[in-house]
Scaffold this motif. Structure first.
Motif, mmCIF file in Angstrom:
data_model
loop_
_atom_site.group_PDB
_atom_site.id
_atom_site.type_symbol
_atom_site.label_atom_id
_atom_site.label_comp_id
_atom_site.label_asym_id
_atom_site.label_seq_id
_atom_site.Cartn_x
_atom_site.Cartn_y
_atom_site.Cartn_z
ATOM 1 N N GLY A 1 33.427 36.630 45.856
ATOM 2 C CA GLY A 1 34.309 36.834 44.713
ATOM 3 C C GLY A 1 34.742 38.268 44.513
ATOM 4 O O GLY A 1 35.804 38.537 43.963
ATOM 5 N N GLU B 1 34.594 24.624 44.643
ATOM 6 C CA GLU B 1 34.192 24.936 43.282
ATOM 7 C C GLU B 1 32.824 25.597 43.357
ATOM 8 O O GLU B 1 31.877 25.034 43.912
ATOM 9 C CB GLU B 1 34.114 23.690 42.411
ATOM 10 C CG GLU B 1 33.730 24.009 40.974
ATOM 11 C CD GLU B 1 33.622 22.782 40.101
ATOM 12 O OE1 GLU B 1 34.053 22.855 38.941
ATOM 13 O OE2 GLU B 1 33.105 21.751 40.575
ATOM 14 N N GLY B 2 32.734 26.804 42.831
ATOM 15 C CA GLY B 2 31.475 27.535 42.872
ATOM 16 C C GLY B 2 30.460 26.974 41.892
ATOM 17 O O GLY B 2 30.797 26.187 40.995
ATOM 18 N N GLN C 1 36.104 29.235 44.231
ATOM 19 C CA GLN C 1 35.758 30.311 45.148
ATOM 20 C C GLN C 1 37.056 30.932 45.650
ATOM 21 O O GLN C 1 38.131 30.340 45.564
ATOM 22 C CB GLN C 1 34.947 29.760 46.319
ATOM 23 C CG GLN C 1 33.576 29.261 45.904
ATOM 24 C CD GLN C 1 32.823 28.699 47.087
ATOM 25 O OE1 GLN C 1 33.328 27.875 47.840
ATOM 26 N NE2 GLN C 1 31.594 29.149 47.257
ATOM 27 N N ARG C 2 36.963 32.116 46.216
ATOM 28 C CA ARG C 2 38.127 32.825 46.748
ATOM 29 C C ARG C 2 38.408 32.242 48.142
ATOM 30 O O ARG C 2 38.015 32.807 49.154
ATOM 31 C CB ARG C 2 37.822 34.321 46.805
ATOM 32 C CG ARG C 2 39.047 35.184 46.840
ATOM 33 C CD ARG C 2 38.702 36.658 46.707
ATOM 34 N NE ARG C 2 38.116 37.039 45.433
ATOM 35 C CZ ARG C 2 38.777 37.138 44.280
ATOM 36 N NH1 ARG C 2 40.069 36.870 44.242
ATOM 37 N NH2 ARG C 2 38.168 37.507 43.173
ATOM 38 N N CYS D 1 41.895 39.381 41.639
ATOM 39 C CA CYS D 1 42.851 38.281 41.818
ATOM 40 C C CYS D 1 44.320 38.704 41.821
ATOM 41 O O CYS D 1 45.070 38.308 42.720
ATOM 42 C CB CYS D 1 42.607 37.197 40.769
ATOM 43 S SG CYS D 1 40.945 36.490 40.840
ATOM 44 N N TRP E 1 42.008 31.374 43.543
ATOM 45 C CA TRP E 1 41.361 32.550 42.989
ATOM 46 C C TRP E 1 40.467 32.063 41.849
ATOM 47 O O TRP E 1 40.707 31.016 41.262
ATOM 48 C CB TRP E 1 42.360 33.605 42.533
ATOM 49 C CG TRP E 1 43.275 33.196 41.423
ATOM 50 C CD1 TRP E 1 43.033 33.302 40.072
ATOM 51 C CD2 TRP E 1 44.578 32.621 41.546
ATOM 52 N NE1 TRP E 1 44.106 32.825 39.354
ATOM 53 C CE2 TRP E 1 45.069 32.392 40.249
ATOM 54 C CE3 TRP E 1 45.379 32.268 42.626
ATOM 55 C CZ2 TRP E 1 46.311 31.840 39.993
ATOM 56 C CZ3 TRP E 1 46.617 31.713 42.378
ATOM 57 C CH2 TRP E 1 47.074 31.505 41.076
ATOM 58 N N PRO E 2 39.413 32.815 41.518
ATOM 59 C CA PRO E 2 38.444 32.348 40.521
ATOM 60 C C PRO E 2 39.022 32.116 39.124
ATOM 61 O O PRO E 2 38.833 31.047 38.550
ATOM 62 C CB PRO E 2 37.378 33.438 40.500
ATOM 63 C CG PRO E 2 37.457 34.043 41.866
ATOM 64 C CD PRO E 2 38.911 34.010 42.225
ATOM 65 N N LYS E 3 39.700 33.115 38.559
ATOM 66 C CA LYS E 3 40.250 32.920 37.216
ATOM 67 C C LYS E 3 41.298 33.979 36.909
ATOM 68 O O LYS E 3 41.303 35.059 37.482
ATOM 69 C CB LYS E 3 39.161 32.897 36.152
ATOM 70 C CG LYS E 3 38.174 34.037 36.182
ATOM 71 C CD LYS E 3 37.057 33.811 35.160
ATOM 72 C CE LYS E 3 35.872 34.696 35.465
ATOM 73 N NZ LYS E 3 34.820 34.549 34.476
ATOM 74 N N SER F 1 44.164 28.185 40.530
ATOM 75 C CA SER F 1 42.829 28.378 39.981
ATOM 76 C C SER F 1 42.578 27.224 39.014
ATOM 77 O O SER F 1 43.433 26.354 38.843
ATOM 78 C CB SER F 1 42.714 29.716 39.250
ATOM 79 O OG SER F 1 43.333 29.656 37.982
ATOM 80 N N ASP G 1 29.239 28.425 39.530
ATOM 81 C CA ASP G 1 29.580 28.896 38.196
ATOM 82 C C ASP G 1 30.726 28.104 37.570
ATOM 83 O O ASP G 1 31.137 28.366 36.441
ATOM 84 C CB ASP G 1 29.934 30.385 38.219
ATOM 85 C CG ASP G 1 31.112 30.703 39.142
ATOM 86 O OD1 ASP G 1 31.721 29.777 39.725
ATOM 87 O OD2 ASP G 1 31.419 31.907 39.290
ATOM 88 N N PHE H 1 33.825 28.030 38.651
ATOM 89 C CA PHE H 1 35.120 28.613 38.988
ATOM 90 C C PHE H 1 35.419 28.398 40.467
ATOM 91 O O PHE H 1 34.517 28.195 41.273
ATOM 92 C CB PHE H 1 35.138 30.116 38.671
ATOM 93 C CG PHE H 1 34.941 30.408 37.219
ATOM 94 C CD1 PHE H 1 35.954 30.178 36.303
ATOM 95 C CD2 PHE H 1 33.732 30.906 36.752
ATOM 96 C CE1 PHE H 1 35.772 30.434 34.955
ATOM 97 C CE2 PHE H 1 33.533 31.174 35.409
ATOM 98 C CZ PHE H 1 34.557 30.929 34.502
#
Length: 185
Positions: free
Chosen positions: A143, A116-117, A123-124, A52, A44-46, A77, A119, A121
Protein backbone atom coordinates in the motif's frame (compact mmCIF):
# COMPACT_ATOMS: atom_id res chain seq x y z
CA UNK A 1 -6.02 -13.70 -6.18
CA UNK A 2 -6.92 -14.29 -9.82
CA UNK A 3 -3.91 -14.24 -12.09
CA UNK A 4 -2.62 -14.91 -15.60
CA UNK A 5 -4.89 -17.27 -17.53
CA UNK A 6 -7.94 -16.67 -15.33
CA UNK A 7 -11.11 -15.14 -16.74
CA UNK A 8 -11.68 -11.60 -15.49
CA UNK A 9 -15.09 -11.50 -13.74
CA UNK A 10 -18.03 -9.71 -15.34
CA UNK A 11 -18.94 -6.48 -13.56
CA UNK A 12 -21.37 -3.57 -13.55
CA UNK A 13 -20.41 -0.49 -11.50
CA UNK A 14 -21.23 3.18 -11.14
CA UNK A 15 -18.48 5.63 -11.94
CA UNK A 16 -17.56 9.20 -12.64
CA UNK A 17 -15.99 10.60 -15.78
CA UNK A 18 -15.73 13.96 -17.43
CA UNK A 19 -13.47 16.55 -18.99
CA UNK A 20 -13.41 18.91 -16.00
CA UNK A 21 -14.55 19.25 -12.41
CA UNK A 22 -17.54 21.32 -13.56
CA UNK A 23 -18.83 18.71 -16.03
CA UNK A 24 -18.33 15.41 -14.24
CA UNK A 25 -20.83 12.76 -15.16
CA UNK A 26 -22.06 9.89 -12.98
CA UNK A 27 -23.10 6.83 -14.93
CA UNK A 28 -23.12 3.05 -15.01
CA UNK A 29 -20.30 1.11 -16.66
CA UNK A 30 -20.01 -2.60 -17.36
CA UNK A 31 -17.49 -5.14 -18.59
CA UNK A 32 -19.74 -5.62 -21.64
CA UNK A 33 -18.72 -2.17 -22.93
CA UNK A 34 -15.09 -3.26 -23.15
CA UNK A 35 -15.36 -6.93 -24.09
CA UNK A 36 -13.60 -6.63 -27.45
CA UNK A 37 -10.71 -4.47 -26.31
CA UNK A 38 -7.80 -4.75 -23.93
CA UNK A 39 -8.38 -3.39 -20.43
CA UNK A 40 -5.97 -2.03 -17.86
CA UNK A 41 -7.85 -2.28 -14.57
CA UNK A 42 -6.19 -0.84 -11.50
CA UNK A 43 -7.35 -0.59 -7.90
CA UNK A 44 -6.29 1.91 -5.27
CA UNK A 45 -7.07 1.57 -1.54
CA UNK A 46 -9.15 4.71 -0.95
CA UNK A 47 -9.83 8.24 -2.10
CA UNK A 48 -8.42 11.36 -0.42
CA UNK A 49 -5.08 9.69 0.29
CA UNK A 50 -1.50 10.47 -0.71
CA UNK A 51 0.05 7.79 -2.96
CA UNK A 52 -3.16 7.05 -4.87
CA UNK A 53 -3.54 10.36 -6.75
CA UNK A 54 0.06 10.16 -7.97
CA UNK A 55 -0.70 6.83 -9.65
CA UNK A 56 -4.12 7.82 -10.95
CA UNK A 57 -2.73 10.99 -12.52
CA UNK A 58 0.19 9.03 -14.05
CA UNK A 59 -2.23 6.57 -15.67
CA UNK A 60 -4.18 9.59 -16.92
CA UNK A 61 -1.10 11.10 -18.55
CA UNK A 62 -0.52 7.82 -20.43
CA UNK A 63 -4.16 7.29 -21.38
CA UNK A 64 -3.66 8.20 -25.05
CA UNK A 65 -0.81 5.70 -25.32
CA UNK A 66 -2.99 2.98 -23.84
CA UNK A 67 -5.83 3.98 -26.20
CA UNK A 68 -3.43 3.78 -29.18
CA UNK A 69 -3.01 0.11 -28.23
CA UNK A 70 -6.78 -0.47 -28.08
CA UNK A 71 -6.65 -0.61 -24.27
CA UNK A 72 -9.18 1.03 -21.96
CA UNK A 73 -7.85 2.24 -18.61
CA UNK A 74 -10.28 1.73 -15.72
CA UNK A 75 -9.48 2.79 -12.17
CA UNK A 76 -11.44 1.85 -9.07
CA UNK A 77 -11.63 1.62 -5.34
CA UNK A 78 -14.29 0.71 -2.79
CA UNK A 79 -15.34 4.33 -2.42
CA UNK A 80 -18.66 5.44 -3.89
CA UNK A 81 -19.04 7.35 -7.13
CA UNK A 82 -20.02 10.39 -5.01
CA UNK A 83 -16.73 10.26 -3.10
CA UNK A 84 -14.87 9.88 -6.43
CA UNK A 85 -16.77 12.92 -7.72
CA UNK A 86 -15.86 15.00 -4.66
CA UNK A 87 -12.21 13.93 -4.87
CA UNK A 88 -11.96 14.83 -8.55
CA UNK A 89 -13.44 18.26 -7.82
CA UNK A 90 -11.05 18.71 -4.87
CA UNK A 91 -7.78 17.43 -6.39
CA UNK A 92 -6.39 19.38 -9.39
CA UNK A 93 -4.46 16.34 -10.73
CA UNK A 94 -7.69 14.32 -10.99
CA UNK A 95 -10.12 16.89 -12.43
CA UNK A 96 -9.42 16.12 -16.09
CA UNK A 97 -8.89 12.36 -15.99
CA UNK A 98 -9.68 10.84 -19.38
CA UNK A 99 -10.90 7.50 -17.96
CA UNK A 100 -13.65 6.59 -15.50
CA UNK A 101 -13.14 6.22 -11.77
CA UNK A 102 -15.34 3.24 -10.90
CA UNK A 103 -17.00 2.61 -7.54
CA UNK A 104 -16.81 -0.95 -6.22
CA UNK A 105 -18.83 0.13 -3.18
CA UNK A 106 -20.06 -3.39 -2.41
CA UNK A 107 -16.53 -4.76 -2.89
CA UNK A 108 -17.88 -7.47 -5.19
CA UNK A 109 -15.24 -7.10 -7.91
CA UNK A 110 -12.31 -6.78 -5.52
CA UNK A 111 -13.51 -9.91 -3.67
CA UNK A 112 -14.02 -11.84 -6.94
CA UNK A 113 -10.47 -10.93 -7.96
CA UNK A 114 -9.07 -11.61 -4.50
CA UNK A 115 -7.67 -8.11 -3.96
CA UNK A 116 -9.68 -7.00 -0.95
CA UNK A 117 -7.20 -6.53 1.86
CA UNK A 118 -7.68 -7.72 5.42
CA UNK A 119 -8.43 -4.10 6.32
CA UNK A 120 -11.43 -4.09 3.92
CA UNK A 121 -9.79 -1.78 1.41
CA UNK A 122 -8.62 -2.67 -2.09
CA UNK A 123 -5.02 -3.70 -2.44
CA UNK A 124 -2.88 -1.68 -4.86
CA UNK A 125 -3.50 -4.13 -7.74
CA UNK A 126 -3.39 -3.88 -11.53
CA UNK A 127 -4.63 -6.31 -14.18
CA UNK A 128 -4.09 -6.33 -17.93
CA UNK A 129 -7.01 -8.14 -19.55
CA UNK A 130 -7.02 -9.17 -23.21
CA UNK A 131 -9.87 -8.74 -25.68
CA UNK A 132 -11.15 -12.23 -24.75
CA UNK A 133 -11.53 -11.29 -21.08
CA UNK A 134 -8.51 -13.30 -19.94
CA UNK A 135 -6.03 -11.89 -17.46
CA UNK A 136 -2.59 -11.60 -19.09
CA UNK A 137 -0.80 -9.69 -16.31
CA UNK A 138 -1.47 -9.06 -12.63
CA UNK A 139 0.51 -7.28 -9.95
CA UNK A 140 -0.02 -6.10 -6.38
CA UNK A 141 2.29 -3.76 -4.53
CA UNK A 142 2.42 -2.79 -0.87
CA UNK A 143 0.00 0.00 0.00
CA UNK A 144 2.89 2.39 0.58
CA UNK A 145 4.44 1.81 -2.87
CA UNK A 146 2.97 3.36 -6.01
CA UNK A 147 2.96 1.46 -9.28
CA UNK A 148 4.74 2.49 -12.46
CA UNK A 149 2.14 2.98 -15.24
CA UNK A 150 4.97 3.11 -17.82
CA UNK A 151 5.89 -0.45 -16.82
CA UNK A 152 2.25 -1.52 -17.25
CA UNK A 153 2.31 0.05 -20.74
CA UNK A 154 5.60 -1.75 -21.52
CA UNK A 155 4.07 -5.08 -20.46
CA UNK A 156 0.98 -4.39 -22.60
CA UNK A 157 3.25 -3.70 -25.59
CA UNK A 158 5.08 -6.98 -25.00
CA UNK A 159 1.85 -8.95 -24.63
CA UNK A 160 0.49 -7.51 -27.86
CA UNK A 161 3.52 -8.70 -29.86
CA UNK A 162 2.45 -12.30 -29.17
CA UNK A 163 6.17 -13.12 -29.27
CA UNK A 164 8.93 -13.82 -26.77
CA UNK A 165 10.16 -10.56 -25.22
CA UNK A 166 13.38 -10.44 -23.19
CA UNK A 167 13.88 -8.63 -19.90
CA UNK A 168 13.48 -4.85 -20.19
CA UNK A 169 12.19 -5.17 -23.77
CA UNK A 170 10.56 -2.02 -25.16
CA UNK A 171 8.26 -1.46 -28.11
CA UNK A 172 10.22 -1.39 -31.37
CA UNK A 173 13.05 -3.58 -30.09
CA UNK A 174 13.83 -7.06 -31.35
CA UNK A 175 11.89 -9.94 -29.86
CA UNK A 176 13.46 -13.34 -29.32
CA UNK A 177 13.46 -15.92 -32.12
CA UNK A 178 13.71 -19.36 -30.46
CA UNK A 179 14.66 -21.08 -33.72
CA UNK A 180 17.57 -18.69 -34.29
CA UNK A 181 18.62 -18.99 -30.65
CA UNK A 182 18.60 -22.81 -30.79
CA UNK A 183 20.54 -22.89 -34.05
CA UNK A 184 23.16 -20.48 -32.69
CA UNK A 185 22.37 -17.62 -35.06
Amino acid sequence: MLTVGDKFPAWKLMGVEGPSADKLELKEYSSEQYRNSWQVVFFWPKDFTFVCPTEIAAFGRLNEEFADRDAQVLGLSGDSEFVHHAWRKDHPDLADLPFPMLADSKHELMRALGVEGEDGFAQRAVFVVDQNGEIQFSMVTAGSVGRNPKEVLRVLDALQTDELCPCNWNKGEQTLDPVALLSGE
